[in-house]
Design an enzyme around this catalytic site. Structure first.
Site, PDB file in Angstrom:
ATOM      1  N   ASN A  56      28.544  50.185  43.363  1.00 42.82           N
ATOM      2  CA  ASN A  56      29.485  49.271  42.711  1.00 42.82           C
ATOM      3  C   ASN A  56      28.848  48.726  41.450  1.00 42.82           C
ATOM      4  O   ASN A  56      27.631  48.567  41.375  1.00 42.82           O
ATOM      5  CB  ASN A  56      29.825  48.087  43.630  1.00 42.82           C
ATOM      6  CG  ASN A  56      30.744  47.091  42.923  1.00 42.82           C
ATOM      7  OD1 ASN A  56      31.803  47.464  42.443  1.00 42.82           O
ATOM      8  ND2 ASN A  56      30.309  45.864  42.820  1.00 42.82           N
TER       9      ASN A  56
ATOM     10  N   HIS B 188      28.813  45.499  38.814  1.00 35.97           N
ATOM     11  CA  HIS B 188      29.188  44.082  38.769  1.00 35.97           C
ATOM     12  C   HIS B 188      28.789  43.536  37.399  1.00 35.97           C
ATOM     13  O   HIS B 188      27.665  43.812  36.936  1.00 35.97           O
ATOM     14  CB  HIS B 188      28.473  43.323  39.893  1.00 35.97           C
ATOM     15  CG  HIS B 188      28.821  41.875  39.951  1.00 35.97           C
ATOM     16  ND1 HIS B 188      30.009  41.410  40.482  1.00 35.97           N
ATOM     17  CD2 HIS B 188      28.146  40.788  39.517  1.00 35.97           C
ATOM     18  CE1 HIS B 188      30.040  40.094  40.377  1.00 35.97           C
ATOM     19  NE2 HIS B 188      28.920  39.678  39.800  1.00 35.97           N
TER      20      HIS B 188
ATOM     21  N   GLU C 205      30.448  47.359  27.504  1.00 34.88           N
ATOM     22  CA  GLU C 205      29.757  48.476  26.822  1.00 34.88           C
ATOM     23  C   GLU C 205      28.472  48.831  27.571  1.00 34.88           C
ATOM     24  O   GLU C 205      28.134  50.001  27.727  1.00 34.88           O
ATOM     25  CB  GLU C 205      29.460  48.102  25.365  1.00 34.88           C
ATOM     26  CG  GLU C 205      30.702  48.182  24.484  1.00 34.88           C
ATOM     27  CD  GLU C 205      30.522  47.518  23.127  1.00 34.88           C
ATOM     28  OE1 GLU C 205      31.535  47.170  22.516  1.00 34.88           O
ATOM     29  OE2 GLU C 205      29.359  47.336  22.718  1.00 34.88           O
ATOM     30  N   ALA C 206      27.783  47.805  28.083  1.00 33.92           N
ATOM     31  CA  ALA C 206      26.556  48.053  28.862  1.00 33.92           C
ATOM     32  C   ALA C 206      26.916  48.752  30.180  1.00 33.92           C
ATOM     33  O   ALA C 206      26.217  49.663  30.631  1.00 33.92           O
ATOM     34  CB  ALA C 206      25.838  46.738  29.133  1.00 33.92           C
TER      35      ALA C 206
HETATM   36  N1  LIG Z   1      31.605  44.726  51.937  1.00 34.15           N
HETATM   37  C1  LIG Z   1      31.667  44.763  50.586  1.00 34.15           C
HETATM   38  N2  LIG Z   1      32.820  45.147  49.987  1.00 34.15           N
HETATM   39  C2  LIG Z   1      32.905  45.150  48.625  1.00 34.15           C
HETATM   40  C3  LIG Z   1      34.098  45.527  48.000  1.00 34.15           C
HETATM   41  C4  LIG Z   1      34.223  45.477  46.630  1.00 34.15           C
HETATM   42  C5  LIG Z   1      33.144  45.084  45.841  1.00 34.15           C
HETATM   43  C6  LIG Z   1      33.323  44.984  44.359  1.00 34.15           C
HETATM   44  N3  LIG Z   1      33.104  43.615  43.919  1.00 34.15           N
HETATM   45  C7  LIG Z   1      33.874  42.542  44.375  1.00 34.15           C
HETATM   46  C8  LIG Z   1      33.346  41.249  44.337  1.00 34.15           C
HETATM   47  C9  LIG Z   1      34.094  40.173  44.755  1.00 34.15           C
HETATM   48  C10 LIG Z   1      35.376  40.363  45.252  1.00 34.15           C
HETATM   49  C11 LIG Z   1      36.189  39.189  45.724  1.00 34.15           C
HETATM   50  O1  LIG Z   1      35.673  38.136  46.086  1.00 34.15           O
HETATM   51  N4  LIG Z   1      37.542  39.380  45.701  1.00 34.15           N
HETATM   52  C12 LIG Z   1      38.438  38.344  46.114  1.00 34.15           C
HETATM   53  C13 LIG Z   1      38.905  38.676  47.528  1.00 34.15           C
HETATM   54  C14 LIG Z   1      39.724  39.971  47.524  1.00 34.15           C
HETATM   55  C15 LIG Z   1      40.064  40.428  48.945  1.00 34.15           C
HETATM   56  O2  LIG Z   1      40.652  39.602  49.699  1.00 34.15           O
HETATM   57  O3  LIG Z   1      39.707  41.582  49.298  1.00 34.15           O
HETATM   58  C16 LIG Z   1      35.917  41.649  45.309  1.00 34.15           C
HETATM   59  C17 LIG Z   1      35.164  42.744  44.883  1.00 34.15           C
HETATM   60  C18 LIG Z   1      31.922  44.746  46.417  1.00 34.15           C
HETATM   61  C19 LIG Z   1      31.804  44.779  47.826  1.00 34.15           C
HETATM   62  C20 LIG Z   1      30.581  44.395  48.507  1.00 34.15           C
HETATM   63  O4  LIG Z   1      29.542  44.073  47.865  1.00 34.15           O
HETATM   64  N5  LIG Z   1      30.564  44.409  49.870  1.00 34.15           N
END
Ligand SMILES: Nc1nc2ccc(CNc3ccc(C(=O)NCCCC(=O)O)cc3)cc2c(=O)[nH]1
Length: 203
Positions: free
Chosen positions: A106, A108, A171-172
């Protein structure tokens, strides 16, 4: 490879990965782009590049487990070995993350562990940091806490707005995500049993 939710997603990270995987020197091949929403730009980008697409609409599923289970079946159908989350904003269940542990990347838009969660660029501006950036990490159950593969730093300018900083970070991202894809796809980097990054010993 790309899975997304954000309707504002224009798929620029996916585009960077598509271009990287096209290079003759690349160790990666993009076999499918999965979106959780129909009709988004990223699906058009994938089709233009001759890549198969699938839509798994999270609104049609009663639970996260069923949604993740369907994504899992599509990934297995295509023989996927590595998943890149490009603008994917739905939390993945522990069951899914455990099964795909070490095969989920992922990106970020902050220098983790700083500024986890949503609006990372805004958090950085509000914190008054002078250096920001992006992080490519293996996905762990705890959100934005997985082992770090690649980071790239960018300066924060006095004149920066959330938009100008986000553009510079993006861009990064377009350099960092392809770099991380190659490191993992080539086997140079993998996730160790202890949850830490393992670099293939050069000896
Ligand atoms: N278990 C796990 N799964 C992920 C899914 C997407 C992302 C992408 N970055 C993300 C970082 C934060 C969120 C977030 O807090 N969204 C609001 C709630 C949305 C919902 O209800 O689903 C979503 C993706 C990262 C992760 C991770 O680090 N671990």
């Amino acid at each position: 490879l790309g899975v997304e939710q954000n309707s504002g997603w224009h798929g620029t990270n996916l585009q960077a990965l598509i271009e990287q995987a096209k290079r003759p020197s690349s160790s990666a091949e993009i076999v499918v782009v999965i979106s959780n929403r129909p009709g988004v730009q990223g699906l058009k980008r994938a089709s233009l590049a001759g890549i198969q697409t699938r839509v798994v609409d999270h609104k049609l599923y009663g639970s996260r487990a069923e949604f993740d289970g369907t994504i899992d079946r599509v990934l297995e159908e295509f023989g996927v070995e590595l998943v890149c989350l490009a603008g994917f904003m739905r939390i993945l269940t522990g069951t899914f993350v455990k099964k795909w542990n070490g095969k989920l990347l992922n990106i970020h838009p902050s220098l983790l562990p700083s500024f986890k969660g949503v609006n990372a660029q805004k958090q950085a501006l509000q914190a008054g940091v002078r250096v920001a950036g992006c992080t490519v990490h293996f996905v762990a159950e705890e959100v934005d806490a997985g082992a770090i593969v690649v980071q790239e730093a960018v300066p924060v300018l006095g004149s920066d707005t959330e938009e100008s900083l986000s553009d510079r970070i993006r861009e990064a991202e377009h350099r960092a995500f392809p770099a991380a894809l190659e490191l993992v796809a080539s086997g140079a980097v993998r996730l160790g049993e202890d949850g830490h990054i393992m670099w293939k010993s050069s000896s």
